[in-house]
Design a protein around this motif. Structure first.
Motif, PDB file in Angstrom:
ATOM      1  N   ARG A   1      10.274 -55.814  63.381  1.00 20.59           N
ATOM      2  CA  ARG A   1      10.149 -56.820  62.325  1.00 20.59           C
ATOM      3  C   ARG A   1       8.685 -57.069  61.976  1.00 20.59           C
ATOM      4  NH1 ARG A   1      14.456 -59.327  65.181  1.00 20.59           N
ATOM      5  NH2 ARG A   1      13.005 -60.688  66.303  1.00 20.59           N
ATOM      6  N   ARG A   2       7.840 -57.186  63.007  1.00 19.02           N
ATOM      7  CA  ARG A   2       6.410 -57.429  62.750  1.00 19.02           C
ATOM      8  C   ARG A   2       5.781 -56.252  62.008  1.00 19.02           C
ATOM      9  NH1 ARG A   2       6.372 -59.648  68.095  1.00 19.02           N
ATOM     10  NH2 ARG A   2       5.681 -57.631  68.897  1.00 19.02           N
ATOM     11  N   MET A   3       6.110 -55.060  62.436  1.00 18.92           N
ATOM     12  CA  MET A   3       5.515 -53.883  61.800  1.00 18.92           C
ATOM     13  C   MET A   3       6.024 -53.700  60.373  1.00 18.92           C
ATOM     14  SD  MET A   3       3.275 -52.650  63.847  1.00 18.92           S
ATOM     15  CE  MET A   3       2.994 -54.381  64.158  1.00 18.92           C
ATOM     16  N   ARG A   4       7.285 -54.029  60.135  1.00 15.84           N
ATOM     17  CA  ARG A   4       7.812 -53.921  58.780  1.00 15.84           C
ATOM     18  C   ARG A   4       7.061 -54.863  57.838  1.00 15.84           C
ATOM     19  NH1 ARG A   4      13.072 -55.138  59.578  1.00 15.84           N
ATOM     20  NH2 ARG A   4      13.652 -52.978  60.000  1.00 15.84           N
ATOM     21  N   GLU A   5       6.770 -56.061  58.310  1.00 13.27           N
ATOM     22  CA  GLU A   5       5.998 -57.005  57.493  1.00 13.27           C
ATOM     23  C   GLU A   5       4.575 -56.501  57.255  1.00 13.27           C
ATOM     24  OE1 GLU A   5       6.170 -60.692  59.555  1.00 13.27           O
ATOM     25  OE2 GLU A   5       8.315 -61.007  59.200  1.00 13.27           O
ATOM     26  N   LEU A   6       3.950 -55.962  58.309  1.00 11.37           N
ATOM     27  CA  LEU A   6       2.588 -55.454  58.178  1.00 11.37           C
ATOM     28  C   LEU A   6       2.529 -54.273  57.220  1.00 11.37           C
ATOM     29  CD1 LEU A   6      -0.393 -55.359  59.100  1.00 11.37           C
ATOM     30  CD2 LEU A   6       0.355 -53.879  60.984  1.00 11.37           C
ATOM     31  N   TYR A   7       3.471 -53.354  57.360  1.00  8.09           N
ATOM     32  CA  TYR A   7       3.460 -52.170  56.510  1.00  8.09           C
ATOM     33  C   TYR A   7       3.789 -52.523  55.059  1.00  8.09           C
ATOM     34  CZ  TYR A   7       3.546 -49.686  60.986  1.00  8.09           C
ATOM     35  OH  TYR A   7       3.257 -49.218  62.245  1.00  8.09           O
ATOM     36  N   ALA A   8       4.692 -53.485  54.864  1.00  3.05           N
ATOM     37  CA  ALA A   8       5.012 -53.921  53.500  1.00  3.05           C
ATOM     38  C   ALA A   8       3.775 -54.531  52.836  1.00  3.05           C
ATOM     39  CB  ALA A   8       6.157 -54.931  53.533  1.00  3.05           C
ATOM     40  N   GLU A   9       2.993 -55.275  53.609  1.00  2.50           N
ATOM     41  CA  GLU A   9       1.756 -55.863  53.070  1.00  2.50           C
ATOM     42  C   GLU A   9       0.761 -54.765  52.690  1.00  2.50           C
ATOM     43  OE1 GLU A   9      -2.149 -58.185  54.810  1.00  2.50           O
ATOM     44  OE2 GLU A   9      -0.212 -58.529  55.780  1.00  2.50           O
ATOM     45  N   ARG A  10       0.607 -53.786  53.562  1.00  2.93           N
ATOM     46  CA  ARG A  10      -0.340 -52.699  53.272  1.00  2.93           C
ATOM     47  C   ARG A  10       0.136 -51.848  52.104  1.00  2.93           C
ATOM     48  NH1 ARG A  10      -2.241 -50.899  59.456  1.00  2.93           N
ATOM     49  NH2 ARG A  10      -3.429 -52.818  59.829  1.00  2.93           N
TER      50      ARG A  10
END
Length: 503
Positions: A388-397
């Motif tokens: 979940r954390r990585m999905r949010e980070l990657y979506a932001e990038r």
């Protein structure tokens, strides 16, 4: 280089008759030092231990050590230990070089046909992350401290049974955790008895190829597509048939028109590599029906489906399979970190015994302690939170990349809608070649991969692969600016050459 704090037992030949024992010990240690069998800075065993091990008097050992010390081979003093000198006397270095030349392999090796077909498949090399590194997760965001805590707890309570090894299919609790995860999150229909824990998708491909393919068997592979699959299939002597990909995924109708049959089909339906398209439900059902009727097997590579940013996820191809024709592979190496070397293979029930037998005579099983740590990481809920954390980070990038591309790369590079994954394709403006663009970008310390490197034929449109997941916001901005300049230079050269052409 720091000195070793412990010493290992030495392996010395038996003393010859008629030679003083101190001289024999001196010669043996000197040869071991010159030949590199004892590394510079390594600690020698204590004189008492060496004397006891070889049934010598301590005075004999001390005499040999003193001789070595006087000639510069060792350093040390009473009570502090004896260490191999970091620099061996210069005039003796020739001895080591002469000794090394004696070691030679056979002049002619009669390689097997499999060995002659092998080609090196280069992996990623450790280096600083920069824009636009593809096929890599944000390793700097991985919770290493948490992973260390989980590892420490697991090691403290490791049982003798765990240390002894396990089943060829892998650590059973991990297989159960993987089956539950796949059933709930990927729409895969399987039990833990169908799950095999392996080192990576590359091993899964190699295992499937050896078990299912004979020389000359036809295999369909997506084009453009993952080059590691074609390398494995060619190595076992299969005939690789490249089938183009369109907006719905592998073009089944075109494949059927070009080639009558296939023994195996390799596909990446959730997020096609490298174009990023998702195979439509209509195409999935048609592929499964054709495979059932033609007795063809399908290898489904689900390499990064955890990260989806748009669109409705479609169940895995395996979850729609009613005929037992799909072999399903996924990996934790891209989701967590590449050095983990743990992945999974889900095979139809009728194939389990053969795959287990193949594993038992090769790798036996993936490292069991690592499997147990990963199992704890999943069952304690850390894996789901990390996703979940990585999905949010990657979506932001990804959002930053798309915004920058619209403002700075307009007319140079078009990035289509990105639904999932760690990278995306960018389509170049007419006249700009991908190889030239990659060359110019590299001069500005920017990584892009020409799409043509994933295809055996000339593509209708030039494109670049850009990774965004591993790249922080600041580096994304720098990368877009430098890529824009590189593409502008490529375009100006094209326009200049056009203007110079005679009428």
């Amino acid at each position: 280089m720091p000195k070793e704090t412990t010493s290992l037992p030495l392996s010395l030949s038996a003393p010859p008759g008629g030679t003083p024992l101190y001289r024999w010990l001196y010669d043996e240690l000197r040869s071991a030092i010159l030949e590199g069998r004892i590394a510079p800075g390594a600690r020698l065993p204590a004189t008492r231990d060496l004397a006891r091990e070889y049934n010598l008097s301590r005075a004999t050992v001390v005499t040999a050590f003193e001789q070595l010390k006087s000639e510069g081979y060792v350093d040390g003093k009473i009570g502090a230990g004896t260490y191999i000198s970091k620099v061996v006397p210069d005039h003796l270095l020739q001895v080591a070089r002469t000794s090394e030349k004696r070691v030679a392999g056979p002049r002619h090796v009669r390689w097997s046909s499999y060995a002659r077909r092998l080609r090196l498949f280069r992996g990623g090399e450790p280096r600083a992350t920069r824009a636009f590194r593809a096929n890599q997760a944000a390793l700097d965001a991985f919770p290493t401290t948490l992973w260390a805590q989980v590892t420490s707890r697991r090691l403290r309570r490791a049982s003798a049974q765990l240390l002894a090894g396990g089943e060829a299919l892998g650590y059973r609790p991990l297989r159960q955790a993987v089956a539950e995860y796949l059933n709930a999150s990927r729409g895969v229909k399987c039990s833990s008895d169908q799950v095999l824990i392996i080192s990576g998708v590359q091993e899964a491909l190699e295992r499937a190829a050896h078990l299912l393919l004979d020389p000359e068997d036809p295999v369909w592979v997506e084009e453009p597509g993952y080059p590691g699959a074609a390398i494995v299939f060619r190595a076992v002597g299969a005939k690789v048939r490249f089938v183009p990909v369109n907006a719905e995924g592998l073009d089944l109708n075109l494949g059927q028109r070009r080639w009558k049959r296939a023994k195996l089909v390799y596909v990446t339906p959730a997020h096609q590599f490298p174009l990023g398209v998702t195979m439509s439900l209509r195409r999935r059902l048609a592929l499964l029906e054709w495979a059932r009727r033609s007795h063809t097997l399908i290898f489904e590579d689900d390499y990064d489906s955890e990260y989806r940013y748009a669109g409705r996820p479609i169940p895995a191809l395996q979850g729609l399979d009613r005929a037992g024709v799909v072999i399903f592979a996924g990996t934790f190496n891209e989701v967590l970190f590449p050095a983990l070397r743990l992945a999974y293979l889900v095979v139809p029930p009728a194939m389990v015994d053969r795959f287990a037998a193949a594993q038992s005579v090769s790798m036996r099983h993936a490292p069991l302690l690592d499997q147990a740590v990963l199992c704890d990481f999943i069952t304690e809920g850390h894996f789901a939170r990390h996703i979940r954390r990585m999905r949010e980070l990657y979506a932001e990038r990804l959002a930053i990349l798309l915004e920058l591309a619209r403002s700075r790369l307009g007319g140079l590079l078009e990035i289509p809608e990105v639904e999932a994954g760690l990278q995306t394709v960018g389509w170049l403006a007419e006249g700009i070649t991908a190889e030239r663009a990659a060359e110019e970008a590299a001069k500005a310390n920017v990584e892009v991969i020409p799409l043509s490197r994933y295809s055996s034929r000339r593509l209708e449109r030039q494109g670049l692969i850009l990774g965004f997941a591993a790249v922080n916001n600041q580096e994304l901005r720098r990368g877009v600016e430098q890529l824009a300049r590189a593409l502008e230079k490529c375009r100006s050269n094209v326009l200049g050459n056009t203007a110079m052409r005679p009428l």
